[in-house]
Design a protein around this motif. Sequence first.
Motif, mmCIF file in Angstrom:
data_model
loop_
_atom_site.group_PDB
_atom_site.id
_atom_site.type_symbol
_atom_site.label_atom_id
_atom_site.label_comp_id
_atom_site.label_asym_id
_atom_site.label_seq_id
_atom_site.Cartn_x
_atom_site.Cartn_y
_atom_site.Cartn_z
ATOM 1 N N UNK A 1 0.832 -1.210 0.000
ATOM 2 C CA UNK A 1 0.000 0.000 0.000
ATOM 3 C C UNK A 1 0.870 1.266 0.000
ATOM 4 N N UNK A 2 1.972 1.193 -0.728
ATOM 5 C CA UNK A 2 2.818 2.369 -0.924
ATOM 6 C C UNK A 2 3.052 2.510 -2.424
ATOM 7 N N UNK A 3 3.585 3.656 -2.822
ATOM 8 C CA UNK A 3 3.794 3.868 -4.250
ATOM 9 C C UNK A 3 5.223 4.315 -4.526
ATOM 10 N N UNK A 4 5.829 3.667 -5.515
ATOM 11 C CA UNK A 4 7.208 3.975 -5.901
ATOM 12 C C UNK A 4 7.270 5.413 -6.430
ATOM 13 N N UNK A 5 8.088 6.253 -5.827
ATOM 14 C CA UNK A 5 8.240 7.634 -6.293
ATOM 15 C C UNK A 5 7.176 8.582 -5.761
ATOM 16 N N UNK A 6 6.277 8.080 -4.918
ATOM 17 C CA UNK A 6 5.196 8.931 -4.402
ATOM 18 C C UNK A 6 5.743 9.923 -3.374
ATOM 19 N N UNK A 7 5.276 11.156 -3.495
ATOM 20 C CA UNK A 7 5.848 12.202 -2.633
ATOM 21 C C UNK A 7 5.331 12.120 -1.201
ATOM 22 N N UNK A 8 4.204 11.428 -0.974
ATOM 23 C CA UNK A 8 3.682 11.383 0.396
ATOM 24 C C UNK A 8 3.864 10.015 1.057
ATOM 25 N N UNK A 9 3.737 8.951 0.297
ATOM 26 C CA UNK A 9 3.845 7.617 0.910
ATOM 27 C C UNK A 9 4.719 6.717 0.028
ATOM 28 N N UNK A 10 6.007 7.014 -0.041
ATOM 29 C CA UNK A 10 6.844 6.349 -1.051
ATOM 30 C C UNK A 10 7.198 4.903 -0.699
ATOM 31 N N UNK A 11 7.166 4.066 -1.741
ATOM 32 C CA UNK A 11 7.710 2.708 -1.606
ATOM 33 C C UNK A 11 9.216 2.798 -1.858
ATOM 34 N N UNK A 12 9.992 2.258 -0.935
ATOM 35 C CA UNK A 12 11.434 2.156 -1.172
ATOM 36 C C UNK A 12 11.773 0.683 -1.355
ATOM 37 N N UNK A 13 12.795 0.429 -2.155
ATOM 38 C CA UNK A 13 13.168 -0.972 -2.400
ATOM 39 C C UNK A 13 14.667 -1.168 -2.181
ATOM 40 N N UNK A 14 15.021 -2.433 -1.979
ATOM 41 C CA UNK A 14 16.431 -2.813 -2.023
ATOM 42 C C UNK A 14 16.657 -3.516 -3.352
ATOM 43 N N UNK A 15 17.856 -3.389 -3.876
ATOM 44 C CA UNK A 15 18.217 -4.101 -5.101
ATOM 45 C C UNK A 15 19.472 -4.897 -4.780
ATOM 46 N N UNK A 16 19.357 -6.209 -4.950
ATOM 47 C CA UNK A 16 20.488 -7.058 -4.551
ATOM 48 C C UNK A 16 20.715 -8.130 -5.591
ATOM 49 N N UNK A 17 21.921 -8.663 -5.586
ATOM 50 C CA UNK A 17 22.236 -9.738 -6.515
ATOM 51 C C UNK A 17 21.974 -11.074 -5.855
ATOM 52 N N UNK A 18 21.817 -12.088 -6.657
ATOM 53 C CA UNK A 18 21.644 -13.431 -6.086
ATOM 54 C C UNK A 18 21.999 -14.492 -7.107
ATOM 55 N N UNK A 19 23.254 -14.942 -7.082
ATOM 56 C CA UNK A 19 23.658 -16.009 -8.004
ATOM 57 C C UNK A 19 23.168 -17.350 -7.461
ATOM 58 N N UNK A 20 23.389 -18.396 -8.227
ATOM 59 C CA UNK A 20 22.938 -19.728 -7.806
ATOM 60 C C UNK A 20 23.546 -20.141 -6.480
ATOM 61 N N UNK A 21 24.828 -19.830 -6.328
ATOM 62 C CA UNK A 21 25.466 -20.075 -5.035
ATOM 63 C C UNK A 21 25.885 -18.726 -4.492
ATOM 64 N N UNK A 22 25.981 -18.626 -3.171
ATOM 65 C CA UNK A 22 26.283 -17.314 -2.620
ATOM 66 C C UNK A 22 27.741 -16.978 -2.895
ATOM 67 N N UNK A 23 27.971 -15.735 -3.232
ATOM 68 C CA UNK A 23 29.336 -15.295 -3.492
ATOM 69 C C UNK A 23 29.599 -14.136 -2.544
ATOM 70 N N UNK A 24 30.049 -14.429 -1.324
ATOM 71 C CA UNK A 24 30.097 -13.391 -0.291
ATOM 72 C C UNK A 24 30.943 -12.197 -0.722
ATOM 73 N N UNK A 25 30.330 -11.013 -0.568
ATOM 74 C CA UNK A 25 31.075 -9.792 -0.848
ATOM 75 C C UNK A 25 31.341 -9.532 -2.323
ATOM 76 N N UNK A 26 30.944 -10.473 -3.172
ATOM 77 C CA UNK A 26 31.295 -10.288 -4.573
ATOM 78 C C UNK A 26 30.350 -9.340 -5.299
ATOM 79 N N UNK A 27 29.079 -9.407 -4.955
ATOM 80 C CA UNK A 27 28.102 -8.640 -5.711
ATOM 81 C C UNK A 27 27.557 -7.527 -4.813
#
Length: 886
Positions: free
Chosen positions: A80-106
Amino acid sequence: MKSVFRFGGGTAEGDATQKELLGGKGANLAEMAGIGLAVPPGLTIATSVCAAYYDAGGRLPDDVQAQVLDSLAFIEGVTAKKFGDATNPLLVSVRSGARVSMPGMMDTVLNLGLNDQTVEGLAAASGNARFAWDSYRRFIQMYGDVVLELDHYAFEDALEIAKEDKGVTQDTGLDADDLRKLVARYMAIVEQALGRPFPQDPHEQLWGAIGAVFGSWRSDRARTYRRLNDIPENWGTAVNVQAMVFGNLGDTSATGVAFTRDPSTGEHAWYGEYLINAQGEDVVAGIRTPQYLTKAAREKAGAKAASMEEAMPVVFAELGRTFDLLERHYRDMQDIEFTVEDNRLYILQTRSGKRTAKAALRIAVDMVGEGLITEAEAVKRVDASAMDQLLHPTLDPKAVRDIIARGLPASPGAASGIVVLDSDSAEIRALAGDSVILVRTETSPEDIHGMHAARGILTARGGMTSHAAVVARGMGRPCVSGAGGISIDLVGRTVSTGGRIVKEGDRITIDGATGDVMLGDVPTVEPDLSGDFGILMEWADKHRRLKVRTNAETPEDCRVARQFGAEGIGLCRTEHMFFEPSRITAVRRMILAEDTAGREAALAELLPEQRADFAEIFRVMAGLPVTIRLLDPPLHEFLPHDDEGLADVAAATGLPETLVRRRINELHEFNPMLGHRGCRLGITYPEIYAMQARAIFEAAVKVAQETGAAVVPEVMVPLVATAKELELTKAAIDAEAAAVFAATGTTLDYLVGTMIELPRAALRAGDIAAHAQFFSFGTNDLTQTTLGISRDDSARFMGPYVEKGIYPKDPFVSIDEDGVGELVALAAERGRSVKPDLKLGICGEHGGDPASILFCEGLGLDYVSCSPYRVPIARLAAAQAALKKG
Ligand code: PEP
Ligand code: MG
């Protein structure tokens, strides 16, 4: 094609089995959402898009963009939030995820979607302006570092200055106004470095971050990690975009990482760290010192700051229930990231936890006891190569130690070496043959090569889940992290600790099991191999078909190998015995002799010595099979190569220097590896092999008479290329056996066989088998001769060869299945077609390599033979191979 998959709000497109498509993180997020855990909603861009991104010249294909926007709308719906909305903004994380974990690599970007308007909306919606501005400054810093590739030090300096100006030491000492000013400073840093302002459009931010994740798959450090860990380039990474939840919303919020069992020891106790009013990267970055999760762990460490169990008892109880649920669900120890947002618990990630070999053993054995997994599963769970960590010495508890600093016991094992303060120097010094301890304030992914080159790692900052700790455990390097008492002067190239100064190049010892740092070298003791180790090995032996022998030539090595469970000797190299000081002069006299009579006289001196060598080995091996290889190296290896040595030899043998020099010149070869060696020596100087065969049979008869036990020597002929070579050599060996049996009035069983270590021998294995009772694949020479690559010189160029995928792994470490492996397969088949009961083994270095052992199991060889310390690895790998096949 569907390329974007969503999870959250009680549903998920996908589950934990889909790691290839969704990456490890995406698959587990979907699984957790599917079983009803509180996972913030999100979307996963499939790993297949990684290649498409590169094919499209570094941009996201249009249809994928459309799918991302579609799923973003889904996230907006759930939150119930909106991406880029000036009053109730949705914030996201962007992360990598390879098949196996590659610590600190991505790389990871948090709080994406903030700009000059939405930050105000976030402040209003949360009623917490400080939080909003803190999130914004974090976002600019991370985005600046990861996506815009700006130097992160500029941001860190600005933060330090802001704290200094305010007179505070912690980030939390800065209020909303301070952070607002800091953001303005950050904006100026970005604009100055980039020549354009920080992107304000949230969609532009999003595409930039997604691109950066895909881009980082091809970064140098990711490539290095993949090369070191045998991860194929074409797997690609997925990208996870997930609604943010906030651990930095005040004192009822927190963030943490936890293992469901202790990743160092395997003890069944929750283990982890958390920080109140913080975001995830604060815990792993080692910037603030994290607090313990449980009261018991806090008390054990003598720490004051409240554990989560004490500070947030209700949420902690729920966290504990989640740990149990996840462990039972995955039937393995989990490594979990969580965030508490205003007393509400969210799970952000779960995966099978990386662990030390010791912990892997204990967890596998315990889980069988707890009824979670079967014995066979336990055997499959423990990484055979990682057992190496357990089989090596630790510090002698009785040794005197001059402790100069203490840190956290981040990765077990002890190591001594010279202090080196940066990773490039560490690599150079290690290549030059020094053992190196890499000493850093903290490590980052840019240190991977230095960490790999080092024997051990010591850091001044960072907890048990810091980069240094996680990576060192994965690599099996001892590590002491967070040794707060040391400070590093990179200009003066010194480390100071408690008023003492250690210079770069001075020797220190670290103990990764206790966290102690000591001046100088400290003696070590052999590991204790009872307990869990013994139990798992017993289970492995139940499932193993391949026998495991050892390559050993001293009674001491034979004893060690037997303790490790060796079932015989697969290769006893006799040349090493020739170097013994008591006999090298006789050996040299034999080599320098100009006729058969001269050689025979010298060999007569060597006979009793060789007989005693073999007798002692037969005694130690007590009835187990012993394969003794007749002399292999070219004779000039036993002669000196400088004038001083030459004079010594002349004096010791009583021969004129001119003669010694002439013989050395005569024996010189352009390609000794392809020269007068192996059975070629036995063919041209039959008296050498005759002496060795006689020594073997006389020793066997003697020990059989002494002990009453059966002694079955296996005499092995090296470097055979043609059947005729073996036929002639075998006839000579049989003649010696007959002579010894006649003289002693005793007979015993013995075998004569050959090494298969030349391509011609592999091709003509059928003819050769007619004269052999066993084959032992000498895959060191077979690799050298098949590939036409000198085994002694390959290291100079093999790195780039593996990096470019010309060979998937170093073929001298792991068998080149397509080439050398095909020759082995063919020789096994041709040999057995002539002699069905032909015994087949392998004694090159590959005999201790798990991947090569799997290959040998596939061919149905009878045994592998490897160095004593690798015997347990081979036992486990052989069981795993049988389980995989069966
Ligand atoms: C081999 O060539 O694989 C072998 C075991 O013999 P060496 O290493 O002694 O040449
Ligand atoms: Mg060889």
